[in-house]
Design a protein around this motif. Structure first.
Motif, PDB file in Angstrom:
ATOM      1  N   PHE A  61       0.825  -1.192  -0.097  1.00  0.00           N
ATOM      2  CA  PHE A  61       0.013   0.005  -0.015  1.00  0.00           C
ATOM      3  C   PHE A  61       0.645   1.402  -0.154  1.00  0.00           C
ATOM      4  O   PHE A  61       1.881   1.425   0.869  1.00  0.00           O
ATOM      5  N   TYR A  62       0.596   2.138  -0.832  1.00  0.00           N
ATOM      6  CA  TYR A  62       1.380   3.276  -1.079  1.00  0.00           C
ATOM      7  C   TYR A  62       0.579   4.488  -0.826  1.00  0.00           C
ATOM      8  O   TYR A  62      -0.516   4.611  -1.103  1.00  0.00           O
ATOM      9  N   ALA A  63       1.059   5.393   0.156  1.00  0.00           N
ATOM     10  CA  ALA A  63       0.497   6.792   0.338  1.00  0.00           C
ATOM     11  C   ALA A  63       1.541   7.828   0.365  1.00  0.00           C
ATOM     12  O   ALA A  63       2.266   7.896   0.924  1.00  0.00           O
ATOM     13  N   VAL A  64       1.534   8.768  -0.951  1.00  0.00           N
ATOM     14  CA  VAL A  64       2.577   9.629  -1.190  1.00  0.00           C
ATOM     15  C   VAL A  64       1.816  10.880  -1.516  1.00  0.00           C
ATOM     16  O   VAL A  64       0.733  11.216  -1.829  1.00  0.00           O
ATOM     17  N   ASP A  65       2.521  12.187  -1.289  1.00  0.00           N
ATOM     18  CA  ASP A  65       2.210  13.440  -1.615  1.00  0.00           C
ATOM     19  C   ASP A  65       3.156  13.758  -2.641  1.00  0.00           C
ATOM     20  O   ASP A  65       4.399  13.493  -2.924  1.00  0.00           O
ATOM     21  N   VAL A  66       2.517  14.612  -3.660  1.00  0.00           N
ATOM     22  CA  VAL A  66       3.140  15.108  -4.820  1.00  0.00           C
ATOM     23  C   VAL A  66       3.117  16.487  -4.701  1.00  0.00           C
ATOM     24  O   VAL A  66       2.259  17.349  -4.639  1.00  0.00           O
ATOM     25  N   VAL A  67       4.324  17.116  -5.126  1.00  0.00           N
ATOM     26  CA  VAL A  67       4.495  18.502  -5.231  1.00  0.00           C
ATOM     27  C   VAL A  67       5.598  18.895  -6.310  1.00  0.00           C
ATOM     28  O   VAL A  67       6.736  18.300  -6.517  1.00  0.00           O
ATOM     29  N   GLU A  68       4.959  19.417  -7.467  1.00  0.00           N
ATOM     30  CA  GLU A  68       5.801  20.019  -8.462  1.00  0.00           C
ATOM     31  C   GLU A  68       6.716  18.842  -9.017  1.00  0.00           C
ATOM     32  O   GLU A  68       7.855  19.061  -9.322  1.00  0.00           O
ATOM     33  N   GLY A  69       6.012  17.628  -9.435  1.00  0.00           N
ATOM     34  CA  GLY A  69       6.855  16.698 -10.055  1.00  0.00           C
ATOM     35  C   GLY A  69       7.656  16.080  -9.381  1.00  0.00           C
ATOM     36  O   GLY A  69       8.507  15.190  -9.675  1.00  0.00           O
ATOM     37  N   THR A  70       7.632  16.029  -7.885  1.00  0.00           N
ATOM     38  CA  THR A  70       8.323  15.197  -6.908  1.00  0.00           C
ATOM     39  C   THR A  70       7.180  14.540  -6.104  1.00  0.00           C
ATOM     40  O   THR A  70       6.034  14.991  -6.008  1.00  0.00           O
ATOM     41  N   MET A  71       7.686  13.408  -5.471  1.00  0.00           N
ATOM     42  CA  MET A  71       6.854  12.491  -4.647  1.00  0.00           C
ATOM     43  C   MET A  71       7.530  12.145  -3.456  1.00  0.00           C
ATOM     44  O   MET A  71       8.727  11.662  -3.601  1.00  0.00           O
ATOM     45  N   THR A  72       7.032  12.091  -2.304  1.00  0.00           N
ATOM     46  CA  THR A  72       7.578  11.554  -1.299  1.00  0.00           C
ATOM     47  C   THR A  72       6.500  10.751  -0.463  1.00  0.00           C
ATOM     48  O   THR A  72       5.168  11.240  -0.575  1.00  0.00           O
ATOM     49  N   GLY A  73       6.642   9.976   0.461  1.00  0.00           N
ATOM     50  CA  GLY A  73       5.615   9.179   1.140  1.00  0.00           C
ATOM     51  C   GLY A  73       6.185   7.821   1.613  1.00  0.00           C
ATOM     52  O   GLY A  73       7.348   7.618   1.789  1.00  0.00           O
ATOM     53  N   ARG A  74       5.225   6.988   2.272  1.00  0.00           N
ATOM     54  CA  ARG A  74       5.376   5.759   2.638  1.00  0.00           C
ATOM     55  C   ARG A  74       4.742   4.572   1.948  1.00  0.00           C
ATOM     56  O   ARG A  74       3.670   4.737   1.117  1.00  0.00           O
ATOM     57  N   TYR A  75       5.245   3.307   2.210  1.00  0.00           N
ATOM     58  CA  TYR A  75       4.645   2.134   1.821  1.00  0.00           C
ATOM     59  C   TYR A  75       4.690   1.205   2.734  1.00  0.00           C
ATOM     60  O   TYR A  75       5.312   1.436   3.605  1.00  0.00           O
ATOM     61  N   ALA A  76       3.818   0.197   2.941  1.00  0.00           N
ATOM     62  CA  ALA A  76       3.677  -0.578   3.585  1.00  0.00           C
ATOM     63  C   ALA A  76       2.915  -1.939   3.080  1.00  0.00           C
ATOM     64  O   ALA A  76       2.224  -1.885   2.083  1.00  0.00           O
ATOM     65  N   PHE A  77       3.225  -3.149   3.960  1.00  0.00           N
ATOM     66  CA  PHE A  77       2.500  -4.270   3.165  1.00  0.00           C
ATOM     67  C   PHE A  77       1.973  -5.201   4.088  1.00  0.00           C
ATOM     68  O   PHE A  77       1.802  -4.997   5.276  1.00  0.00           O
ATOM     69  N   ALA A  78       0.992  -5.907   3.456  1.00  0.00           N
ATOM     70  CA  ALA A  78       0.350  -6.951   4.482  1.00  0.00           C
ATOM     71  C   ALA A  78       0.355  -8.240   3.681  1.00  0.00           C
ATOM     72  O   ALA A  78       0.522  -8.362   2.421  1.00  0.00           O
ATOM     73  N   LEU A  79       0.157  -9.601   4.361  1.00  0.00           N
ATOM     74  CA  LEU A  79       0.133 -10.695   3.768  1.00  0.00           C
ATOM     75  C   LEU A  79      -1.368 -11.118   3.370  1.00  0.00           C
ATOM     76  O   LEU A  79      -1.945 -11.278   4.268  1.00  0.00           O
ATOM     77  N   GLY A  80      -1.427 -11.021   1.960  1.00  0.00           N
ATOM     78  CA  GLY A  80      -2.731 -11.556   1.305  1.00  0.00           C
ATOM     79  C   GLY A  80      -3.990 -10.796   1.673  1.00  0.00           C
ATOM     80  O   GLY A  80      -5.058 -11.084   1.384  1.00  0.00           O
ATOM     81  N   GLY A  81      -3.566  -9.538   2.466  1.00  0.00           N
ATOM     82  CA  GLY A  81      -4.839  -8.738   2.890  1.00  0.00           C
ATOM     83  C   GLY A  81      -5.112  -7.759   1.714  1.00  0.00           C
ATOM     84  O   GLY A  81      -4.281  -7.307   0.761  1.00  0.00           O
ATOM     85  N   ARG A  82      -6.501  -7.257   1.739  1.00  0.00           N
ATOM     86  CA  ARG A  82      -6.902  -6.329   0.713  1.00  0.00           C
ATOM     87  C   ARG A  82      -7.229  -5.061   1.295  1.00  0.00           C
ATOM     88  O   ARG A  82      -7.799  -4.179   0.626  1.00  0.00           O
ATOM     89  N   SER A  83      -7.256  -4.931   2.771  1.00  0.00           N
ATOM     90  CA  SER A  83      -7.928  -3.854   3.195  1.00  0.00           C
ATOM     91  C   SER A  83      -7.155  -2.807   3.617  1.00  0.00           C
ATOM     92  O   SER A  83      -7.355  -1.473   3.734  1.00  0.00           O
ATOM     93  N   GLY A  84      -5.925  -3.147   3.972  1.00  0.00           N
ATOM     94  CA  GLY A  84      -4.742  -1.943   4.308  1.00  0.00           C
ATOM     95  C   GLY A  84      -3.592  -2.677   5.218  1.00  0.00           C
ATOM     96  O   GLY A  84      -3.971  -3.716   5.832  1.00  0.00           O
ATOM     97  N   PRO A  85      -2.825  -1.909   5.342  1.00  0.00           N
ATOM     98  CA  PRO A  85      -1.528  -2.606   6.185  1.00  0.00           C
ATOM     99  C   PRO A  85      -2.025  -2.493   7.713  1.00  0.00           C
ATOM    100  O   PRO A  85      -2.807  -1.596   7.973  1.00  0.00           O
ATOM    101  N   ALA A  86      -1.413  -3.404   8.234  1.00  0.00           N
ATOM    102  CA  ALA A  86      -1.820  -3.522   9.763  1.00  0.00           C
ATOM    103  C   ALA A  86      -0.874  -2.599  10.555  1.00  0.00           C
ATOM    104  O   ALA A  86      -1.536  -2.268  11.692  1.00  0.00           O
ATOM    105  N   ASP A  87       0.258  -2.259  10.330  1.00  0.00           N
ATOM    106  CA  ASP A  87       1.098  -1.753  11.195  1.00  0.00           C
ATOM    107  C   ASP A  87       2.022  -0.986  10.441  1.00  0.00           C
ATOM    108  O   ASP A  87       3.198  -1.220   9.929  1.00  0.00           O
ATOM    109  N   TRP A  88       1.758   0.350  10.082  1.00  0.00           N
ATOM    110  CA  TRP A  88       2.582   1.388   9.460  1.00  0.00           C
ATOM    111  C   TRP A  88       3.704   1.406  10.148  1.00  0.00           C
ATOM    112  O   TRP A  88       4.811   2.229   9.624  1.00  0.00           O
ATOM    113  N   ALA A  89       3.961   1.187  11.604  1.00  0.00           N
ATOM    114  CA  ALA A  89       4.938   1.734  12.253  1.00  0.00           C
ATOM    115  C   ALA A  89       6.233   0.705  11.894  1.00  0.00           C
ATOM    116  O   ALA A  89       7.251   1.197  11.729  1.00  0.00           O
TER     117      ALA A  89
END
Length: 686
Positions: free
Chosen positions: A143-171
Motif C-alpha cells: 500500500f502506497y500513500a504519497v504526496d506530490v509537489v511540483e513533479g516530485t513525490m515523497t511518502g510511505r509504503y507498507a505491506f500485508a500478507l494476502g490482505g486487501r483492506s490495508g496494512p496493519a502496522d505502518w510503524a
C-alpha cells in the motif's frame, strides 16, 4: 524569566474511505475514526486472521468487500507520466496514465525485463496532491500513500500478507520512497546533469546547458571527480566540452585533450545514460554509464529575473517537500529566555582576525530554550521539537534602523556556547558579531541519536558537544514512526524558527538578517538562505562546494537525505542560486583540503561560485567569493596579533571563463586575488 508564544494555524489532513476501511491520509490512526488501533474498522472486517510479519502479530482481512478500481481523480496533469522511484534504495519505475476518467498504472523494477505489476485502487486528490494506490506482488499487498509537489513525490509504503483492506502496522512494516517525474523535468533539453562512471576508473560529472549568446547551441562541461571509488585522487578542474549532438535521447560530445580528444557517444533512456568514448590518438574504445543528477539544477546560463524567480519559487516548494515534510508552521512556539552572567574571557583566541582585543564585549547574554509544537500528519497527538540557543543583546544604544540581527550556527563539534566563547579557535565568530553591536542568536546545531540516523552515519554518539550543552537532537517524528525529515531539513527548520524569534526582539532591524556558520554550519547557512527569503545576507565559511565529491572524499555523510539521494536533486551551487539577488559572502581558504584533494583545492569552490553567480545576472556584485589565504576557518579580514594591518576581503582576480571558444580553464587554477579594501564588517555595514 519570560516566555514568548507564537501561535500558528494548521489544517489537519482529512479522513478518506479506501475500500470500505477508514485510513488516515497521513498513514496513521487518528482518534476521530472508528478503529481497532491498527487502521482497520472492526465493524467492516468479517473474518480476522492472525499472521506474523517481522515477529509482530498483525491483523489482515482476507475477504473484504470488493473494492472499486479507483475514485474521483480530478486534474491529473501533475501526476500522469513516468516516475523514477527510490524506495529505500530499490529503484522502481511507476507509470501512471488516465483512461476513461480513471488513473491506472504499473510499477516495475528499474532495468528489469520482468512483467510490470499493475497498480489498483488508485485515488488522487489533486487539490492536496495526495496519491494512494495498491500493488500485489508475490503474495504481499503493498500500500502506497504519497504526496506530490511540483513533479516530485515523497511518502510511505507498507505491506500485508494476502490482505486487501490495508496494512496493519505502518510503524513496523513501512518504509519510505522519493521520486521525480520525467515529464516535469524533461520538458526542455537542458539543463541536464549526469553522474557517470567510465570503465577506465574515472568518476565524472557531465553538465549541459544552452550557449549564452546562441540558445540553439548546446554546450557544457565534464569534471573528473576521482579515478577511484575509495578516494578523490585524480580530481581535475571541470573541462569545457564540444557538444556535437543532443536531442534528449542521443548524445555526442568531444572532450579536448591537448592535440588529441576523447569522443563520447551515448544514449539516454529514462534516468540512465550509457555509451562509449574513443581516444582519437589511439583508437582505444572505453564504455561508460551513469544516471541523472541535480534535476533541480539552475544550469549554467543567465536567466531573466522573471524566469529566475519562477525557478526559485518552484524549487523552494520542492525542497520543503523533500527535506522537511512540507515545512509545517508550528502550532505553537514557546521561547523561554533566562539571563546568564557573561563569563569574562580569560583570553582571546589567537586565530581571530576581527580586532577583538580593541572591542569590548558590550552585550548581555541569555539562554533561550525553544519548544515547538508541530502538527502530526499521522494522528492527533502533536509532535514536540526542542532546541537551544544563546542570545547576545548589545548594551549600547541601537543604531538608526535598529540592531542588525545575526543567526550564528556551529559546525561539527561545536555549540552555541562555543560560538560566544572568545577563546574558541573555530567558533568565535558569534562573539565577533556581538562585539560589533549585532543582536546574535547562537543556535545549537547537532546530529540525531544514532538509533535515528537511518544508518547514514554512526557518530557522534552523544551529539556534537555534550560537554557544552549541545547534545544529540531527537528527530522530528510522529510517535511510533521514524522521521520523514532529513537531518539538514531539521537543522534548517530550527534555524528558520530561530529567525522567527529574532524578529520579535525589540530594536531589531528586520531588513538586516544575517545567517552565518563554519563547515557544517556553513552548509546549513547556505540552505537557510536558499529556503528563507527573509534572510538578507548569508556568510558561509568552509561550506562543502560540491556534494558529489563528498562520498569520494570520505567526508562525514550527515548531509545526506534520509530517504533519497540529495545529489539526484540539488547541488550546493543551486542553494546559492536560490539566494539571488540577496547578498552572499562565500568564504573559502586557498589551502583548505577538507572537501578536495586537488593540488589547488580552491578550484572546486571557484567552480561552485561561478555556477552560483550565474543566477545573479545583473546583480552579480551582490555575490562575493572571499578567497583568503588560510584553511578551514572563519575570516573577517581585520587585524590580529599576527597581522596588525587589516588583510581585508580578498576576491579572486579571475572569476569566470573568457568568452573565446574553446574556453580556457586557466581562470580556475589562478589563485591571484585582489582586495576589496573592506573587512567583512565593513561590507556588511554598507
Amino acid at each position: 524569566m519570560d516566555s514568548v508564544g507564537l501561535q500558528h494555524l494548521f489544517l489537519i489532513k482529512s479522513w478518506r474511505q479506501l475500500g470500505g476501511v477508514a485510513i488516515f491520509l497521513g498513514l496513521g490512526c487518528g482518534a476521530s475514526a472508528p478503529s481497532d488501533g491498527l487502521g482497520l474498522d472492526p465493524a467492516k472486517v468479517r473474518t480476522v486472521d492472525r499472521n506474523w510479519i517481522n515477529g509482530k502479530s498483525i491483523v489482515v482481512a482476507p475477504t473484504p468487500p470488493p473494492l472499486p478500481p479507483g475514485g474521483e481523480i480530478g486534474d491529473t496533469s501533475g501526476v500522469v507520466g513516468h516516475w523514477f522511484v527510490n524506495r529505500g534504495g530499490t529503484r522502481l519505475v511507476l507509470l501512471l496514465e488516465q483512461q476513461s476518467g480513471q488513473l491506472i498504472g504499473s510499477l516495475r523494477p528499474e532495468g528489469s525485463r520482468d512483467v510490470a505489476q499493475l497498480i489498483d485502487h488508485v485515488t488522487w486528490d489533486s487539490e492536496h496532491g495526495q496519491l494512494r494506490f495498491r500493488v500485489e506482488d508475490e503474495g504481499k499487498v503493498f500500500f502506497y500513500a504519497v504526496d506530490v509537489v511540483e513533479g516530485t513525490m515523497t511518502g510511505r509504503y507498507a505491506f500485508a500478507l494476502g490482505g486487501r483492506s490495508g496494512p496493519a502496522d505502518w510503524a513496523s512494516n513501512s518504509g519510505h520512497l522519493m521520486a521525480w517525474r520525467r515529464e516535469s523535468f524533461d520538458a526542455d533539453l537542458v539543463p541536464r546533469v549526469f553522474d557517470i562512471v567510465i570503465d577506465d576508473g574515472r568518476f565524472v560529472r557531465l553538465r549541459l546547458d544552452r550557449n549564452e549568446s546562441d540558445p540553439l547551441v548546446i554546450e557544457g562541461e565534464l569534471k573528473v571527480k576521482a579515478t577511484t571509488a575509495k578516494g578523490s585522487d585524480g580530481e581535475l578542474p571541470a573541462q569545457p566540452i564540444v557538444v556535437r549532438h543532443w536531442d534528449g535521447e542521443q548524445i555526442a560530445f568531444d572532450l579536448p585533450n591537448g592535440t588529441a580528444r576523447q569522443r563520447f557517444t551515448g544514449s539516454v533512456k529514462g534516468r540512465h545514460i550509457d555509451g562509449t568514448l574513443v581516444e582519437d590518438r589511439t583508437g582505444l574504445v572505453t564504455n561508460f554509464a551513469g544516471t541523472r543528477a541535480n534535476v533541480l539544477s539552475y544550469g549554467l546560463r543567465v536567466r531573466t529575473g522573471e524566469s529566475r524567480l519562477a525557478w526559485q519559487e518552484r524549487v523552494r516548494r520542492i525542497l520543503y517537500h523533500l527535506m522537511m515534510a512540507g515545512n509545517p508552521a508550528p502550532l505553537a512556539t514557546v521561547a523561554t529566555v533566562a539571563e546568564r552572567p557573561l563569563s569574562p574571557a580569560d583570553r582571546i583566541g589567537s586565530d581571530r582576525d576581527d580586532d577583538a582585543v580593541n572591542r569590548s564585549p558590550e552585550y548581555g547574554l541569555s539562554d533561550v530554550v525553544f519548544e515547538h509544537t508541530l502538527p502530526n500528519p499521522y494522528g492527533t497527538e502533536p509532535i514536540v521539537r526542542r532546541s537551544h540557543g544563546l542570545l547576545a543583546v548589545p548594551t549600547t544604544p541601537p543604531p538608526a534602523g535598529g540592531y542588525g540581527l545575526v543567526l550564528a550556527v556551529n559546525g561539527h563539534g561545536g555549540s552555541a556556547q562555543l560560538l560566544l566563547d572568545a577563546s574558541d579557535p573555530y567558533y568565535w565568530y558569534g562573539d565577533a558579531y556581538a562585539r560589533r553591536g549585532y543582536v546574535v542568536l547562537a543556535l545549537d546545531i547537532s546530529h540525531r541519536p544514532l538509533n535515528e540516523t537511518g544508518g547514514i552515519y554512526w557518530d557522534p554518539a552523544d551529539g556534537d558537544s555534550p560537554e557544552t550543552g549541545n547534545h544529540a537532537h531527537p528527530s522530528i517524528a510522529a510517535p511510533g514512526l521514524d522521521s520523514d525529515w532529513s537531518d539538514d531539513g531539521e537543522r534548517v527548520w530550527d534555524a528558520m524558527r530561530a529567525i522567527d524569534f529574532l524578529l520579535t526582539r525589540p530594536s531589531g532591524n528586520p531588513n538586516r538578517i544575517i545567517v552565518t556558520g563554519l563547515s557544517m554550519g556553513a552548509e546549513v547557512t547556505e540552505i537557510v538562505g536558499a529556503l528563507d527569503p527573509r534572510v538578507t545576507t548569508v556568510v558561509p565559511a568552509g561550506a562543502p562546494p560540491d556534494l558529489s565529491l563528498m562520498p569520494l572524499h570520505g567526508n562525514h555523510p550527515c548531509w545526506k537525505w534520509t530517504h533519497g539521494d540529495a545529489t539526484e536533486f540539488v547541488e550546493m551551487s543551486d542553494y546559492l542560486a536560490l539566494t539571488a539577488p540577496r547578498h552572499v559572502v562565500l568564504e573559502s581558504g586557498k589551502t583548505d583540503y577538507t572537501y578536495s584533494s586537488y593540488s589547488l583545492p580552491y578550484v572546486v569552490e571557484k567552480e561552485n561560485a561561478w555556477r552560483a553567480r550565474t543566477a545573479y545576472g545583473d546583480d552579480a556584485a551582490n555575490f562575493v567569493h572571499y578567497l583568503h589565504p588560510g584553511g578551514h576557518q572563519y575570516r573577517v579580514g581585520d587585524s590580529s596579533d599576527d597581522s596588525p594591518t587589516p588583510a581585508y576581503i580578498q576576491v579572486p582576480q579571475l572569476i569566470a571563463p573568457p568568452g573565446a571558444r574553446p574556453r580556457s580553464i586557466d581562470w580556475k587554477t589562478n589563485g591571484e586575488t585582489v582586495s576589496l579594501d573592506q573587512t567583512l564588517f565593513d561590507y556588511l555595514a554598507r
